[in-house]
Scaffold this active site. Sequence first.
Site, PDB file in Angstrom:
ATOM      1  N   ARG A   1       0.806  -1.170   0.031  1.00  0.00           N
ATOM      2  CA  ARG A   1      -0.001  -0.035   0.005  1.00  0.00           C
ATOM      3  C   ARG A   1       0.846   1.145   0.052  1.00  0.00           C
ATOM      4  NH1 ARG A   1      -2.155   2.726   4.433  1.00  0.00           N
ATOM      5  NH2 ARG A   1      -4.155   3.945   3.805  1.00  0.00           N
TER       6      ARG A   1
ATOM      7  N   LYS B   1       2.726  -6.690  12.011  1.00  0.00           N
ATOM      8  CA  LYS B   1       2.232  -6.835  10.714  1.00  0.00           C
ATOM      9  C   LYS B   1       2.370  -8.133  10.198  1.00  0.00           C
ATOM     10  CE  LYS B   1       1.357  -4.982   6.237  1.00  0.00           C
ATOM     11  NZ  LYS B   1       1.797  -3.852   5.373  1.00  0.00           N
TER      12      LYS B   1
ATOM     13  N   ARG C   1       0.705   3.676  18.680  1.00  0.00           N
ATOM     14  CA  ARG C   1       1.859   4.529  19.047  1.00  0.00           C
ATOM     15  C   ARG C   1       1.534   6.060  18.946  1.00  0.00           C
ATOM     16  NH1 ARG C   1       5.822   2.317  14.627  1.00  0.00           N
ATOM     17  NH2 ARG C   1       4.020   2.935  13.287  1.00  0.00           N
TER      18      ARG C   1
END
Length: 323
Positions: free
Chosen positions: A119, A185, A320
């Site tokens: 992406r 991820k 975060r």
Amino acid sequence: MNPYPLLRLLSADQFRPGPELAEALGVSRASISLALKSVADLGVTVHTAKSRGYRLDKPIDWLDERKVAEHLGTQARYFDLRLFDEIDSTNTALMQQAGQGAPAGLVFAAEHQTAGRGRRGRRWQGELGDALMFSLLWRFNLGVADLSGLSLAVGLAVARALEGLGLSAARLKWPNDIVTEQGAKLGGILIELAGEAHGPSTVVIGIGLNLRLSDTVRGSVEQAAESLAMLGYGGDRNRLLAALLAELAVLLPQFEQGGFLPLLPQWEARHAMQGAPARLLLPNGDSVAGTALGVAPDGALRFATAEGERRVHAGEISLRGAA
């Protein structure tokens, strides 16, 4: 010389002499040596022993059309799987085929991508045999505007396929990441589409997943990453690819029939950041603190801020630095 046929002859269990390999491939001994020099770029280590030959440092999990078809069973009829040793990008190549009238169900999967994309143009590549990278061509009798939420629906298909393989700890992250419960991820989805306002539409769905992660790859990625192996997956890529295609064969027609709305509760139930304090990073570089409420029927993120709820169609969320 193309190194892939040579690598397929090598084993991690025993050495094979150079002359034997050269004879099997019908090439010179010098060609074998040259091919072996290029395999380091693929993340492959080959051990050499004088008078004994060559062997792999670790086995390579090769894709196999026949094995994928066996795992798919009767659902194999929906797909035309084509495997490549090396390709620039399965998405790019499949979009080109789509423009030439290729039918729905065409699947390109590659052992190695020289220009794999994630992406926002990010590079996607894993070491040979350690990642699954494939793209699926699908055609909808829907306009482009009616495909809102498709990337979330595909993410749901991935999550359901992983659950079917015993990986219940896999989660979804808006808009198109597959992550662990802690947010590392596991993989991602890239969707490219073309079509008319009122249909039909052509879609290429690219999916990449980490089966294993070497220390080298783990240290080279920009964000925390994890592998399916760490979640307990001990199967091969052929079984995984078949499970993903089988789930997509069920879910994509459902999406065409009813859109994302009927799938929304299932997606939110697997959302790693559902109801969590987060920070939203917008495409223009601005960031906003708030809470990830969930998603809207069109796939937009519902994000609560101090000024009220916002619905966002593009951006990223992160735990975060969340306020």
